[in-house]
Design an enzyme around this catalytic site. Structure first.
Site, short mmCIF file in Angstrom:
data_model
loop_
_atom_site.label_atom_id
_atom_site.label_comp_id
_atom_site.label_asym_id
_atom_site.label_seq_id
_atom_site.Cartn_x
_atom_site.Cartn_y
_atom_site.Cartn_z
N GLU A 157 -40.98 1.46 15.90
CA GLU A 157 -42.41 1.24 16.50
C GLU A 157 -42.46 1.67 17.87
O GLU A 157 -42.94 0.76 18.77
CB GLU A 157 -43.03 -0.03 15.63
N GLU A 316 -43.54 -1.44 6.43
CA GLU A 316 -43.28 -2.92 6.27
C GLU A 316 -44.44 -3.15 6.08
O GLU A 316 -46.26 -3.39 7.06
CB GLU A 316 -42.80 -3.01 7.95
#
Length: 681
Positions: A157, A316
């Protein structure tokens, strides 16, 4: 790097990806064998491992311990589970920061962050870059040929929680970046308009990052710094990617994006999408009272668009509640499967979660997981196992592509520019406009592709521009060509105003979009807090509904455009509010105030008629119908977010894959359920 066509799938994966982030280092090894048994039981096909494990893999500088990871990957392989193997470069070890405290990022206020969280990295740090390359090379050499390896997962991320650092190393790096972008101090002075407020630089050596100042700083400098910060993170990604490509050929390399517009603002995913082998995304519901499934659909459509329309992967999401919002409600029964299948409908090649087993310690111990604290005698586990079985029935979907109806323009750099200080109204929010226009298209049951402003738009009968403050002259020419050749364009206010350096285009607003819209704007007239304006159809025109706008109004001068609604009050009373310009074979609409809900729907209804897109009145609100097609066939995903069963008419009969039942003229979708029909033919 050009995006591969088609995007490579995780190596060795023969089914849709199903699993989650697996952090076995948090558990005794005897738990690993229990995990492997449960993974088989649930139908898990892939897990992500090693993402936060640098301190375990390299416990001391230059001393490596791979024994535990060897045993883990061997265990996964024996149990038929593929590995998305992470390079753990999002959290360097404590010993690294002790040796290199300068690698910790510095905020705009000059305060250096401390070690103890994640993502605390100065991406300009030479020491960090060398250390990251070192651990990546060690992993690649050891595991390139491991039979469990399906994919490399670089970092985690990017941009969360820190994207920009303002230290002296970044200042020097920024000057080098400016040299590459602009060439000289004179060119920077011109691009940034430094004649204003006496900010002129004699040499690039005088330029610093846009740190905290007594008042508003130079907006063009801030915009360039946002570009620099994004490019610097991307340099570090490509450095690791290139090591992995060299030492582990044939294995795709990715990093997990966060394309949901509310979750990561500092990354230009158009640029990043060109650098990964497979686009992957993390998505979490923002449970603030809005229709969360609409934001989910928007994020999935945007991710697919970043992938160039190719299949991508949801890497995710959550089985139930998250841990980081002010209030974290559990998902309702059936919602987890519905969320997962909605992503797959819009192009994902599976559904992965954070995480496999819920943590007992640490900051995310209250974040839901596939194996919750409640264990296997729980609703979450039963739903996880049921989803794994359902995904096994959808293998034919792999490799197919989602079919879109219309396009929406979006540009992260325009968003960055518009979000800087001292704009005409703090109530105007580019993300809000994108959300609102998307929701209206969603409620019209249209599947949306997102597009860069300079992309080829010829495939779309309708293109919507909800907020494009920064638009180059080339963008203006691109949109004019699109309309002249028969397209229908809808543009919202405060678009086309500045160029790539945040300089107002010469002449009247809306700058780059004047010609295509057939009008000019003499001045903006934003409304005070809570203020509204009434819109009516002009005398002699076909009567339409009265509309109400807020936040913004424009003083418009038509230059060929016809007036469809006028202001009934406010500063521009009696002047055009919504216009329609016939240009070549197409039309361009302009909406000069903020409309929402039914008011925006009424205008889009007119634009859809211009685009010859027929109303889809057979579908109830919050019932989705999304199609994926490919060599294996055509698949219609029907997703019911309501509390009552829905009857959905079918143009072609087929077989419903989750139940095995035949579907004829219509398909019944129970409340809160999903049906996937493989259409005949």
């Amino acid at each position: 790097m050009s995006h591969p066509e088609p995007a490579p799938a995780p190596a060795g994966l023969r089914r849709l990806a199903f699993g989650g982030d697996y952090n076995p280092e948090q558990w005794p090894e005897e738990v690993w064998h229990e995990d492997a048994r449960l993974m088989r039981e649930a139908g898990v096909t892939m897990v992500s491992v090693g993402i936060f494990s640098w301190a375990l893999l390299e416990p001391d500088p230059g001393r490596y311990d791979f024994g535990w990871l060897d045993r883990l990957l061997d265990l996964l392989h024996v149990n038929g589970v593929r590995a998305d193997l992470g390079t753990p470069t999002v959290v360097p070890p404590a010993w690294f920061y002790r040796a290199h405290p300068e690698a910790l990022p510095v905020g705009k206020d000059g305060v250096r962050y401390a070690f103890g969280a994640r993502g605390a990295i100065c991406h300009s740090s030479t020491a960090y870059r060398e250390a990251a390359a070192g651990i990546t090379e060690q992993l690649a050499r050891r595991y390139a040929n491991h039979p469990a390896l399906a994919m490399w997962h670089v970092h985690n991320e990017y941009g969360v929680p820190v994207s920009a650092c303002y230290c002296d190393s970044c200042a020097a790096h920024f000057r080098r970046w400016l040299t590459a972008r602009h060439g000289s101090a004179d060119a920077v002075n011109e691009a940034w308009g430094t004649a204003f407020w006496g900010q002129r630089y004699r040499s690039l050596d005088e330029i610093e990052p846009p740190r905290t100042a007594p008042t508003v700083g130079n907006p063009a400098q801030q915009l360039d710094y946002a570009r620099f910060a994004d490019a610097t993170m991307r340099e570090n990604f490509t450095a690791e990617r290139d090591i992995l490509h060299r030492l582990s050929p044939g294995i795709p390399v990715t990093t997990n994006f966060m394309t949901a517009l509310s979750q990561c603002e500092s990354v230009d995913y158009w640029a990043w999408g060109r650098e990964v082998d497979l686009v992957t995304n993390d998505h979490y519901l923002i449970t603030d009272g809005r229709r969360t499934h609409v934001n989910l659909a928007m994020a999935a459509d945007l991710t697919r668009s970043v992938a160039g329309g190719a299949p991508w992967l949801l890497l995710e999401h959550s089985t139930s509640g998250v841990n980081w919002q002010p209030r974290n409600p559990a998902k309702r029964p059936g919602e987890m499967a519905r969320n997962s299948l909605a992503h797959i409908a819009r192009g994902s090649e599976g559904a992965m979660f954070f995480q496999w087993r819920q943590s007992r310690r640490g900051a995310e111990k209250f974040h839901s997981a596939m194996v919750p604290h409640a264990g296997t005698d729980s609703r979450v586990w039963r739903e996880v196992s049921a989803l794994g079985a359902d995904l096994g029935l959808l293998e034919g979907v792999r490799g197919t592509r989602t079919v879109a109806d219309v396009a929406m323009l979006w540009d992260w750099q325009s968003w960055w520019a518009q979000s800087l200080d001292w704009r005409p109204s703090e109530d105007h929010d580019a993300r809000e406009r994108a959300d609102t226009f998307y929701a209206s298209l969603y409620d019209h049951h249209l599947t949306v592709d997102f597009a860069h402003p300079d992309a080829d738009l010829s495939a779309y009968p309708l293109v919507v521009v909800p907020a494009l403050y920064l638009a180059t002259e080339e963008t203006g020419r691109n949109l004019r060509r699109y309309v002249e050749r028969g397209g229908t364009l809808v543009v919202s206010y405060f678009s086309g105003i500045v160029d790539a350096d945040d300089a107002v285009h010469p002449g009247p607003y809306p700058g780059a979009l004047r010609d295509v819209l057939g009008l000019t704007v003499e001045e903006f007239s934003p409304l005070l807090a809570g203020g509204t304006v009434r819109l009516t159809t002009p005398e002699g025109a076909p009567q339409g509904p009265g509309l109400t706008g807020d936040v913004w109004s424009d003083v418009i001068v038509p230059r060929g455009a016809e007036t469809c609604w006028s202001y009934a009050d406010g500063v521009p009373a009696g002047r055009p509010a919504i216009t329609r310009n016939r240009l070549g074979e197409g039309t361009a609409w302009y909406i000069s105030t903020r409309l929402s809900g039914p008011d925006l729907d009424a205008v889009l209804d007119r634009a859809l008629a211009d685009a010859r897109i027929a109303p889809r009145t057979s579908l109830a609100r919050d019932v989705e119908a999304v199609r994926r097609t490919g060599e294996s066939g055509s698949y219609l995903f029907l997703i019911n977010h309501t509390g009552t069963a829905a009857e959905v008419p079918l143009e072609t009969p087929g077989t419903e894959l989750l139940t095995g039942e035949r579907a004829g003229k219509e398909c019944t979708v129970p409340a809160g359920a999903v049906r996937v029909v493989r259409l005949d033919g």
